[in-house]
Design a protein around this motif. Sequence first.
Motif, short mmCIF file in Angstrom:
data_model
loop_
_atom_site.label_atom_id
_atom_site.label_comp_id
_atom_site.label_asym_id
_atom_site.label_seq_id
_atom_site.Cartn_x
_atom_site.Cartn_y
_atom_site.Cartn_z
N ARG A 196 0.81 -1.21 0.00
CA ARG A 196 0.00 0.00 0.00
C ARG A 196 0.85 1.27 0.00
N GLY A 197 2.17 1.11 -0.12
CA GLY A 197 3.07 2.26 -0.12
C GLY A 197 3.25 2.87 1.26
N LEU A 198 3.05 2.07 2.30
CA LEU A 198 3.15 2.54 3.68
C LEU A 198 4.24 1.78 4.43
N THR A 199 4.54 2.25 5.61
CA THR A 199 5.45 1.54 6.51
C THR A 199 4.81 1.48 7.88
N ILE A 200 5.32 0.58 8.71
CA ILE A 200 4.87 0.50 10.10
C ILE A 200 6.09 0.79 10.96
N SER A 201 5.92 1.62 11.96
CA SER A 201 7.05 2.02 12.80
C SER A 201 7.54 0.85 13.66
N GLU A 202 8.82 0.90 14.01
CA GLU A 202 9.41 -0.14 14.86
C GLU A 202 8.74 -0.19 16.23
N ASP A 203 8.41 0.99 16.79
CA ASP A 203 7.78 0.97 18.11
C ASP A 203 6.39 0.34 18.05
N ALA A 204 5.70 0.50 16.92
CA ALA A 204 4.39 -0.15 16.75
C ALA A 204 4.57 -1.67 16.70
N LEU A 205 5.57 -2.13 15.94
CA LEU A 205 5.84 -3.57 15.86
C LEU A 205 6.19 -4.15 17.23
N ARG A 206 7.05 -3.45 17.97
CA ARG A 206 7.46 -3.94 19.30
C ARG A 206 6.28 -3.96 20.27
N TYR A 207 5.40 -2.98 20.17
CA TYR A 207 4.21 -2.94 21.02
C TYR A 207 3.32 -4.15 20.72
N LEU A 208 3.06 -4.37 19.45
CA LEU A 208 2.18 -5.47 19.06
C LEU A 208 2.78 -6.83 19.42
N GLU A 209 4.09 -6.96 19.27
CA GLU A 209 4.73 -8.27 19.51
C GLU A 209 4.51 -8.76 20.93
N LYS A 210 4.37 -7.86 21.87
CA LYS A 210 4.21 -8.25 23.28
C LYS A 210 2.75 -8.49 23.65
N ARG A 211 1.82 -8.09 22.79
CA ARG A 211 0.43 -8.08 23.21
C ARG A 211 -0.56 -8.83 22.31
N MET A 212 -0.20 -9.04 21.06
CA MET A 212 -1.17 -9.62 20.12
C MET A 212 -1.18 -11.14 20.16
N VAL A 213 -2.28 -11.71 19.75
CA VAL A 213 -2.38 -13.16 19.55
C VAL A 213 -1.52 -13.50 18.34
N ARG A 214 -0.69 -14.52 18.47
CA ARG A 214 0.21 -14.90 17.38
C ARG A 214 -0.50 -15.85 16.42
N SER A 215 -1.13 -15.26 15.42
CA SER A 215 -1.78 -16.06 14.39
C SER A 215 -1.77 -15.28 13.08
N TYR A 216 -1.84 -16.01 11.98
CA TYR A 216 -1.87 -15.36 10.67
C TYR A 216 -3.14 -14.54 10.52
N ALA A 217 -4.24 -15.05 11.05
CA ALA A 217 -5.52 -14.33 10.97
C ALA A 217 -5.44 -13.00 11.72
N MET A 218 -4.82 -13.01 12.90
CA MET A 218 -4.72 -11.78 13.67
C MET A 218 -3.82 -10.76 12.98
N VAL A 219 -2.74 -11.21 12.36
CA VAL A 219 -1.88 -10.29 11.61
C VAL A 219 -2.71 -9.60 10.53
N ARG A 220 -3.47 -10.38 9.77
CA ARG A 220 -4.29 -9.83 8.69
C ARG A 220 -5.34 -8.85 9.24
N GLN A 221 -6.01 -9.24 10.31
CA GLN A 221 -7.06 -8.38 10.88
C GLN A 221 -6.48 -7.09 11.45
N LEU A 222 -5.37 -7.20 12.17
CA LEU A 222 -4.73 -5.99 12.72
C LEU A 222 -4.23 -5.08 11.61
N ALA A 223 -3.61 -5.66 10.59
CA ALA A 223 -3.11 -4.85 9.48
C ALA A 223 -4.25 -4.10 8.80
N GLN A 224 -5.36 -4.78 8.57
CA GLN A 224 -6.50 -4.13 7.94
C GLN A 224 -7.06 -3.02 8.82
#
Length: 185
Positions: free
Chosen positions: A123-151
Amino acid sequence: MTAANAEVHRHLQNWHDWAHHTLILTGPEGSGKTAMAAAFEAESGGLCLDDAAEYEDTEIFHLWNRANGEHKPLLLLSSKPVSEWEIMLPDLKSRLAASLHLEIGAPDQAMIDGLFQKFFAIRGLTISEDALRYLEKRMVRSYAMVRQLAQKMDALAIESKKPINLAIAKSALGFFDADDEKVDI
């Protein structure tokens, strides 16, 4: 490729070693099965059947015989384990049982980061490192959750006209946490 799918990649590259020249690859939707199958087909000249569990026994059996007759490897893909395919033909059931079975497990952090980056790069965008680090500690680790969070992050970024940053990540994750709480009531 990350540690989450390294074994699958290794087996796809070593298709000459497959028992009965067949590999059954299962895993959740969005886990990369179709992309890996396309690379496998291009490299090996083998045959693939996506969503194999949805096909009739005779169709799978004919494809199996074709692959063997043409001396080509066969890759069967499904989000369901073989035990749930409802195979009725005894000959097919025994052939599938004797084949190599691999399952793609939950994504590791490197895979999650890569999937987010790929989603936003398209989509021509980026996600910040601090956003990735925040999500890594709190999100459910699944492919579906990655897709839903990204959307959700994409929608929030468009709505707020801001880049994908920590605030967007927190808001998106909060949306799913709120949904989880509603379900538990």
